[in-house]
Write a protein that holds these residues in place. Structure first.
Motif, PDB file in Angstrom:
ATOM      1  N   UNK A   6       0.840  -1.152   0.132  1.00 40.07           N
ATOM      2  CA  UNK A   6      -0.068  -0.052   0.190  1.00 40.07           C
ATOM      3  C   UNK A   6       0.956   1.294   0.250  1.00 40.07           C
ATOM      4  N   UNK A   7       0.748   2.060  -0.849  1.00 44.65           N
ATOM      5  CA  UNK A   7       1.047   3.462  -0.967  1.00 44.65           C
ATOM      6  C   UNK A   7       2.647   3.403  -1.672  1.00 44.65           C
ATOM      7  N   UNK A   8       2.833   2.444  -2.401  1.00 47.37           N
ATOM      8  CA  UNK A   8       3.933   2.198  -3.345  1.00 47.37           C
ATOM      9  C   UNK A   8       3.571   2.939  -4.530  1.00 47.37           C
ATOM     10  N   UNK A   9       4.441   3.274  -5.240  1.00 49.92           N
ATOM     11  CA  UNK A   9       4.271   4.165  -6.424  1.00 49.92           C
ATOM     12  C   UNK A   9       4.818   3.346  -7.506  1.00 49.92           C
ATOM     13  N   UNK A  10       3.968   2.785  -8.435  1.00 50.20           N
ATOM     14  CA  UNK A  10       4.004   1.654  -9.342  1.00 50.20           C
ATOM     15  C   UNK A  10       3.980   2.359 -10.721  1.00 50.20           C
ATOM     16  N   UNK A  37      -0.252   5.324  -7.413  1.00 47.38           N
ATOM     17  CA  UNK A  37       0.234   5.016  -6.375  1.00 47.38           C
ATOM     18  C   UNK A  37      -1.038   3.993  -5.604  1.00 47.38           C
ATOM     19  N   UNK A  38      -0.659   2.872  -4.995  1.00 45.10           N
ATOM     20  CA  UNK A  38      -1.455   1.910  -4.525  1.00 45.10           C
ATOM     21  C   UNK A  38      -2.410   2.538  -3.535  1.00 45.10           C
ATOM     22  N   UNK A  39      -3.757   2.574  -3.592  1.00 50.90           N
ATOM     23  CA  UNK A  39      -4.516   3.160  -2.660  1.00 50.90           C
ATOM     24  C   UNK A  39      -5.025   4.535  -3.004  1.00 50.90           C
ATOM     25  N   UNK A  40      -4.586   4.902  -4.317  1.00 52.54           N
ATOM     26  CA  UNK A  40      -4.882   6.436  -4.574  1.00 52.54           C
ATOM     27  C   UNK A  40      -6.402   6.430  -5.287  1.00 52.54           C
ATOM     28  N   UNK A  41      -6.960   5.232  -5.472  1.00 46.88           N
ATOM     29  CA  UNK A  41      -8.157   5.208  -5.930  1.00 46.88           C
ATOM     30  C   UNK A  41      -8.239   5.054  -7.583  1.00 46.88           C
ATOM     31  N   UNK A  42      -7.127   5.059  -8.316  1.00 45.08           N
ATOM     32  CA  UNK A  42      -6.942   5.052  -9.841  1.00 45.08           C
ATOM     33  C   UNK A  42      -7.652   3.416 -10.154  1.00 45.08           C
ATOM     34  N   UNK A  43      -7.261   2.331  -9.198  1.00 46.13           N
ATOM     35  CA  UNK A  43      -7.753   1.202  -9.624  1.00 46.13           C
ATOM     36  C   UNK A  43      -8.613   0.632  -8.303  1.00 46.13           C
ATOM     37  N   UNK A  44      -9.507  -0.152  -8.732  1.00 45.02           N
ATOM     38  CA  UNK A  44     -10.330  -0.881  -7.620  1.00 45.02           C
ATOM     39  C   UNK A  44      -9.434  -1.727  -6.685  1.00 45.02           C
ATOM     40  N   UNK A  53       2.694  -7.380  -3.504  1.00 43.79           N
ATOM     41  CA  UNK A  53       3.628  -8.459  -3.448  1.00 43.79           C
ATOM     42  C   UNK A  53       4.535  -8.793  -4.868  1.00 43.79           C
ATOM     43  N   UNK A  54       3.939  -8.045  -5.867  1.00 45.03           N
ATOM     44  CA  UNK A  54       4.762  -8.351  -7.069  1.00 45.03           C
ATOM     45  C   UNK A  54       6.229  -7.408  -7.045  1.00 45.03           C
ATOM     46  N   UNK A  55       7.043  -7.602  -7.734  1.00 49.35           N
ATOM     47  CA  UNK A  55       8.189  -6.926  -7.816  1.00 49.35           C
ATOM     48  C   UNK A  55       8.581  -6.437  -9.475  1.00 49.35           C
ATOM     49  N   UNK A  56       9.366  -5.318  -9.423  1.00 46.36           N
ATOM     50  CA  UNK A  56       9.844  -5.090 -10.790  1.00 46.36           C
ATOM     51  C   UNK A  56      10.145  -6.374 -11.601  1.00 46.36           C
ATOM     52  N   UNK A 141       8.375  -0.661 -12.714  1.00 43.92           N
ATOM     53  CA  UNK A 141       9.335  -0.252 -11.422  1.00 43.92           C
ATOM     54  C   UNK A 141       8.403   0.024 -10.351  1.00 43.92           C
ATOM     55  N   UNK A 142       8.693   0.202  -9.165  1.00 45.38           N
ATOM     56  CA  UNK A 142       8.376   0.531  -7.909  1.00 45.38           C
ATOM     57  C   UNK A 142       9.205   1.495  -7.090  1.00 45.38           C
ATOM     58  N   UNK A 143       8.548   2.726  -6.924  1.00 45.49           N
ATOM     59  CA  UNK A 143       9.169   3.781  -6.022  1.00 45.49           C
ATOM     60  C   UNK A 143       8.741   3.902  -4.582  1.00 45.49           C
TER      61      UNK A 143
END
Length: 143
Positions: A6-10, A37-44, A53-56, A141-143
């Motif tokens: 949660x909160x990862x920039x993907x 960003x995970x949790x920003x509402x762009x995706x359900x 849990x996924x990686x780059x 990538x993940x930031x």
């Protein structure tokens, strides 16, 4: 190596495919990955759960039922409007997607589904509502 939480920039590529294998939406076609960003509402939440849990470099393909993807069609989102409201607009025909002003002033897309005399039926449900989809994702990538 970091994993998506949660909160990862993907940054990722994705394709959303329908039951028949046709592609409804894809970043591959645009040649540019999506950033969110995970949790920003762009995706359900269901789409986000596929990413946790996924990686780059990881790729994943998940089948989602309609209720978990874009939801089920809501009959309250179908409106009948007076054809006179469309005077001067682009041609009004079944299948046309038009932008309408929502109650909050934001533009919302509606699809014209029927024209009967002076009545125009507009469906404001997501075009993929009620459809099962396959969500293919490739993490850049993940930031």
């Amino acid at each position: 190596m970091s994993v998506i939480t949660r909160d990862s920039a993907v940054t990722m590529h994705f394709a959303i495919k329908l039951e028949d294998g046709s592609v409804a939406d894809s970043t591959y076609q645009m040649g540019k990955p999506a950033k969110l960003v995970i949790g920003d509402g762009s995706l359900s939440e269901s789409f986000e759960a596929c990413l946790l849990g996924l990686k780059a470099g990881d790729k994943n393909s998940v089948e989602l039922k309609a209720i978990d993807a874009f939801g089920l069609p809501n009959p309250d989102n179908i409106h009948h409007m007076d054809r006179a409201k469309f005077v001067g607009e682009a041609q009004v025909e079944v299948g046309t997607i038009m932008a309408f002003n929502g109650p909050d002033g934001m533009e919302i897309p509606g699809i014209i589904t029927e024209i009967a005399g002076d009545s125009v039926t507009v469906d404001f449900n997501h075009p993929l509502a009620g459809r099962d989809v396959t969500f293919d994702v490739e993490i850049v990538s993940i930031d």
